[in-house]
Design an enzyme around this catalytic site. Structure first.
Site, mmCIF file in Angstrom:
data_model
loop_
_atom_site.group_PDB
_atom_site.id
_atom_site.type_symbol
_atom_site.label_atom_id
_atom_site.label_comp_id
_atom_site.label_asym_id
_atom_site.label_seq_id
_atom_site.Cartn_x
_atom_site.Cartn_y
_atom_site.Cartn_z
ATOM 1 N N ASP A 1 -32.978 21.306 12.066
ATOM 2 C CA ASP A 1 -32.533 20.050 12.689
ATOM 3 C C ASP A 1 -31.879 20.355 14.037
ATOM 4 O O ASP A 1 -32.222 19.773 15.075
ATOM 5 C CB ASP A 1 -31.546 19.366 11.730
ATOM 6 N N ASP B 1 -27.275 31.703 15.325
ATOM 7 C CA ASP B 1 -26.452 31.520 16.527
ATOM 8 C C ASP B 1 -27.018 32.333 17.693
ATOM 9 O O ASP B 1 -27.171 31.823 18.814
ATOM 10 C CB ASP B 1 -24.961 31.833 16.277
ATOM 11 N N LYS C 1 -29.009 32.186 8.751
ATOM 12 C CA LYS C 1 -27.622 32.629 8.935
ATOM 13 C C LYS C 1 -27.262 33.482 7.717
ATOM 14 O O LYS C 1 -26.278 33.261 7.004
ATOM 15 C CB LYS C 1 -26.731 31.383 9.072
ATOM 16 N N TYR D 1 -29.271 19.485 2.681
ATOM 17 C CA TYR D 1 -29.876 18.145 2.712
ATOM 18 C C TYR D 1 -30.222 17.617 1.321
ATOM 19 O O TYR D 1 -30.630 16.469 1.188
ATOM 20 C CB TYR D 1 -31.160 18.159 3.557
HETATM 21 O O1 LIG Z 1 -32.006 11.099 8.686
HETATM 22 C C1 LIG Z 1 -31.307 11.018 9.686
HETATM 23 O O2 LIG Z 1 -30.608 10.043 9.931
HETATM 24 C C2 LIG Z 1 -31.315 12.146 10.674
HETATM 25 C C3 LIG Z 1 -32.582 12.922 10.615
HETATM 26 C C4 LIG Z 1 -32.707 13.915 11.687
HETATM 27 O O3 LIG Z 1 -31.802 14.220 12.420
HETATM 28 C C5 LIG Z 1 -34.013 14.549 11.884
HETATM 29 O O4 LIG Z 1 -34.989 14.159 11.250
HETATM 30 O O5 LIG Z 1 -34.108 15.438 12.731
HETATM 31 MG MG LIG Z 2 -32.404 15.679 13.895
#
Ligand SMILES: O=C(O)CCC(=O)C(=O)O
Ligand SMILES: [Mg+2]
Ligand SMILES: NC(=O)C1=CN([C@@H]2O[C@H](COP(=O)(O)OP(=O)(O)OC[C@H]3O[C@@H](n4cnc5c(N)ncnc54)[C@H](OP(=O)(O)O)[C@@H]3O)[C@@H](O)[C@H]2O)C=CC1
Length: 418
Positions: A309, A285, A232, A162
């Site tokens: 996420d 996983d 992972k 990210y």
């Molecule tokens: O920033 C985004 O568009 C996605 C963010 C996201 O999926 C989350 O915050 O869980």
């Molecule tokens: Mg998300």
């Protein structure tokens, strides 16, 4: 500070932070909010109304929130100009007023702007993404025993893939990075070097430790039996494997953990309760199947950004979907609350979706402020609304005998139950 487009309410005071990072919350705090794109226009006004009702009911006028709108996303481009997606003053107000809440913001897939949600987390260094997963009685779930899913995710929010260090296939920059890797670093394994896009995944000891420390502290403060480090690390040995190793090392170094039967699992004594807290790890996983098959074995979960996420949406589904999945993004001082879900664009402006995620995010915010009576009232009214079976489409389609209500209608059902 004077703002260009943010209108500071004429009444109310700022929340401030003490040296020990505790909050001073006045009875009439000013709280900034971002409406959000897509269904943000539907859920955010409902959240504001429900919170105002819970506060009024709990404190009989003695406490009141003065809401202050700040802008990000599509609305910011309408207010500030076509290219201004995240105005500096939104970041400034988020810092200055300490506690805020936001609706979801759209991120295009592929090209276009990078995620504003991620930018907010990075700019404000909101390194903890805290996403509790709890089951509310009566919520339709795909599981036979959904009440066994009771976890709190600590998702690292500032690093990993990210970080946005990515180079598009075919560009000079991608070629330069590939040349560096192949010529200077001896990398021979990029199968199609000429057409590869490249992404870089930084994971640091500091970034891991500050996140995992919060997860351990949460387990202590909330009498939780275990913390699982999800990674992972078998494949990404130094980044995800590092996260695991540094997490265990921190347990030993700062919390006095000792190995169980020669490790790698560990345990340490909760100084508040005297009970043991187990520190364990799981490969991501396998973890995703374990949470469906044996959810009761997991409690606090600490994981990296991308894993977090995926895991947060998957776990939300187990207890009824992302329509009621809340969250918080936090630094040591600043906190910005937001739903786990996105903008659900096909439903935007239709007064249709479940406002529950953003309302429960506000409930976390009230608890963070120490306004527990109002937070408790939100939980009890949500429980009663669900048990009355007057619910939005996402629950109505899975519940026998439900009456479907709109987004604002559900907010009103909650208020009627306060
Ligand atoms: O920033 C985004 O568009 C996605 C963010 C996201 O999926 C989350 O915050 O869980
Ligand atoms: Mg998300
Ligand atoms: N923090 C943030 O601001 C986030 C922003 N995003 C952004 O949102 C946009 C859309 O992303 P997408 O992948 O479609 O994910 P979304 O979370 O927006 O929507 C996916 C599906 O989840 C269900 N859903 C979402 N919100 C609700 C709700 N309030 N009530 C009930 N059900 C809900 C709907 O399912 P169904 O159709 O089955 O009813 C919806 O189609 C993207 O631009 C993405 O980047 C995504 C995640 C977080």
């Amino acid at each position: 500070m004077a703002y260009q487009h943010i209108k500071v309410p004429s009444q109310g005071q700022k929340i401030t932070v003490n040296a020990d990072m505790s909050l001073n919350v006045p009875d009439q705090p000013i709280i900034p909010y971002i409406e959000g794109d897509g269904t943000g226009v539907d859920i955010t006004p409902v959240m504001l109304k429900v919170v105002d009702a819970a506060v009024a009911k709990s404190y009989g006028g003695q406490k009141k929130i003065h809401w202050m709108e700040m802008f990000a996303g599509e609305k910011a481009t309408r207010v500030y100009g076509p290219d201004v997606w995240l105005p500096d003053e939104t970041l400034e107000a988020s810092r200055e007023y300490v506690v805020s809440i936001k609706g979801p913001l759209t991120t295009p897939v592929g090209g276009g702007i990078r995620s504003l949600n991620v930018a907010l987390r990075q700019e404000l260094d909101l390194y903890v993404c805290l996403r509790p997963i709890q089951y509310f009685k009566g919520v339709p779930s795909p599981l036979k025993e959904p009440e066994k899913t009771n976890m709190v995710i600590f998702r690292e929010n500032s690093e990993d893939i990210y970080a946005g260090i990515e180079y598009e296939a075919g560009t000079e920059k991608a070629k330069k990075v590939i040349d560096f890797l192949t010529k200077e670093m001896g990398v021979k394994k990029i199968r199609f070097p000429a057409t590869s896009a490249i992404g870089i995944k930084p994971v640091s000891i500091e970034g891991t430790e500050r996140l995992v420390r919060k997860a351990f502290q949460y387990a202590i403060d909330n009498d939780r039996p275990s913390v699982t480090l999800v990674h992972k690390g078998n494949i990404m040995k130094f980044t995800e494997g590092g996260f695991r190793d540094w997490g265990y090392a921190l347990a030993k170094k700062e919390f006095g953990a000792v190995e169980i039967d020669g490790g790698p699992w560990m345990k340490f004594r909760n100084p508040r309760t005297g009970k043991d807290i187990t520190v364990k790890d799981a490969i991501a996983d396998a973890f995703l199947q374990q949470i469906l098959l044996r959810p009761a074995e997991y409690s606090v979960v600490a994981t990296l950004n991308l894993n977090g996420d995926y895991i947060s949406d998957a776990l939300a589904a187990q207890v009824g979907g992302i329509g009621i999945a809340p969250g918080a993004n936090m630094s040591d001082s600043v906190a910005m609350f937001e739903a786990t879900h996105g903008t659900a664009p096909k439903y935007a402006g239709k007064d249709y979706v479940n406002p529950g995620s953003e309302i429960l995010s506000a409930e976390m915010m009230l608890r963070h402020m120490g306004w527990t009576e109002a937070a408790d009232l939100i939980i009890s009214s949500l429980e009663k609304a669900i048990l009355s079976k007057k619910v939005t489409y996402d629950f109505a389609r899975l519940m026998d005998g439900a009456t479907q209500v709109s987004c604002s209608g559900f907010g009103q059902v909650m208020i009627d139950h306060m």
